[in-house]
Scaffold this motif. Sequence first.
Motif, short mmCIF file in Angstrom:
data_model
loop_
_atom_site.label_atom_id
_atom_site.label_comp_id
_atom_site.label_asym_id
_atom_site.label_seq_id
_atom_site.Cartn_x
_atom_site.Cartn_y
_atom_site.Cartn_z
N SER A 41 -0.54 3.37 -7.53
CA SER A 41 0.44 2.63 -6.74
C SER A 41 1.80 2.59 -7.43
N SER A 42 1.83 2.49 -8.76
CA SER A 42 3.12 2.49 -9.45
C SER A 42 3.80 3.86 -9.35
N GLN A 43 3.02 4.93 -9.47
CA GLN A 43 3.60 6.27 -9.33
C GLN A 43 4.06 6.51 -7.91
N TYR A 44 3.31 6.01 -6.93
CA TYR A 44 3.70 6.13 -5.52
C TYR A 44 5.04 5.42 -5.29
N THR A 45 5.19 4.20 -5.83
CA THR A 45 6.44 3.46 -5.66
C THR A 45 7.58 4.19 -6.35
N LEU A 46 7.34 4.73 -7.54
CA LEU A 46 8.37 5.48 -8.26
C LEU A 46 8.80 6.71 -7.46
N ASP A 47 7.83 7.46 -6.93
CA ASP A 47 8.16 8.64 -6.13
C ASP A 47 8.92 8.26 -4.87
N ALA A 48 8.51 7.16 -4.23
CA ALA A 48 9.19 6.71 -3.01
C ALA A 48 10.62 6.27 -3.32
N MET A 49 10.82 5.59 -4.45
CA MET A 49 12.18 5.18 -4.84
C MET A 49 13.04 6.39 -5.13
N CYS A 50 12.48 7.39 -5.80
CA CYS A 50 13.24 8.61 -6.11
C CYS A 50 13.62 9.35 -4.83
N LYS A 51 12.74 9.35 -3.86
CA LYS A 51 12.96 10.13 -2.64
C LYS A 51 13.79 9.38 -1.61
N TYR A 52 13.53 8.08 -1.43
CA TYR A 52 14.15 7.35 -0.33
C TYR A 52 15.13 6.26 -0.76
N GLY A 53 15.27 6.00 -2.05
CA GLY A 53 16.14 4.92 -2.49
C GLY A 53 15.34 3.65 -2.75
N PHE A 54 16.04 2.63 -3.27
CA PHE A 54 15.34 1.43 -3.72
C PHE A 54 14.67 0.67 -2.58
N PHE A 55 15.40 0.33 -1.54
CA PHE A 55 14.87 -0.58 -0.53
C PHE A 55 13.70 0.01 0.24
N LYS A 56 13.84 1.24 0.70
CA LYS A 56 12.72 1.86 1.43
C LYS A 56 11.56 2.16 0.48
N GLY A 57 11.87 2.62 -0.73
CA GLY A 57 10.82 2.90 -1.72
C GLY A 57 10.07 1.64 -2.12
N PHE A 58 10.80 0.54 -2.30
CA PHE A 58 10.18 -0.74 -2.65
C PHE A 58 9.28 -1.22 -1.51
N THR A 59 9.77 -1.08 -0.27
CA THR A 59 8.98 -1.47 0.90
C THR A 59 7.71 -0.63 1.02
N MET A 60 7.84 0.68 0.80
CA MET A 60 6.66 1.55 0.84
C MET A 60 5.68 1.19 -0.27
N GLY A 61 6.20 0.85 -1.46
CA GLY A 61 5.34 0.44 -2.57
C GLY A 61 4.60 -0.86 -2.27
N CYS A 62 5.30 -1.82 -1.66
CA CYS A 62 4.65 -3.09 -1.29
C CYS A 62 3.57 -2.85 -0.25
N ASP A 63 3.84 -1.97 0.71
CA ASP A 63 2.83 -1.63 1.72
C ASP A 63 1.61 -1.01 1.06
N ARG A 64 1.83 -0.15 0.09
CA ARG A 64 0.73 0.49 -0.63
C ARG A 64 -0.09 -0.54 -1.39
N LEU A 65 0.59 -1.49 -2.04
CA LEU A 65 -0.13 -2.53 -2.79
C LEU A 65 -0.98 -3.40 -1.87
N MET A 66 -0.53 -3.59 -0.64
CA MET A 66 -1.31 -4.40 0.30
C MET A 66 -2.57 -3.66 0.73
N ARG A 67 -2.58 -2.33 0.62
CA ARG A 67 -3.77 -1.54 0.96
C ARG A 67 -4.65 -1.28 -0.25
N GLU A 68 -4.29 -1.81 -1.41
CA GLU A 68 -5.04 -1.61 -2.64
C GLU A 68 -6.24 -2.56 -2.64
N ASN A 69 -7.35 -2.09 -2.10
CA ASN A 69 -8.55 -2.92 -2.01
C ASN A 69 -9.77 -2.00 -2.00
#
Length: 130
Positions: free
Chosen positions: A79-107
């Motif tokens: 999930s941390s690498q996913y958030t990092l990749d999303a931030m690199c690709k889409y910028g902070f706000f969209k990458g952070f949102t995608m990372g939070c969505d991923r963390l909510m599916r971490e179960n």
Amino acid sequence: MDNLVSLMLMLITFLTPISLAADPWGKDADLVSRQQKCSTSKNTHYQSPITRWGIKAIRFHQEVISPADGPRSSFIPSSSQYTLDAMCKYGFFKGFTMGCDRLMRENEDPWVYRTTLNPAGKVMKFDPVP
């Protein structure tokens, strides 16, 4: 004045990124793969200050906190690498949102999409950044 100096020293001590040269340790250290740096994309040459700060915060987590805590993600990439990749690709706000969505599916719920095996042979949920 002394409070300001001590606050500055605390901030420098705790917020300075520390690079660990040692290998990760803990019960699941053999499952940790070396995290890749932010890939060179067309947006890498210009990143906003908040995006650079977010990337540094994620890398601090990957290099300092995660090796001590051990891997816990049931996804590949983590999930941390996913958030990092999303931030690199889409910028902070969209990458952070995608990372939070991923963390909510971490179960431990069953995953109906693609799966893969990690090096230890455990089935992992496969969900790269789109």
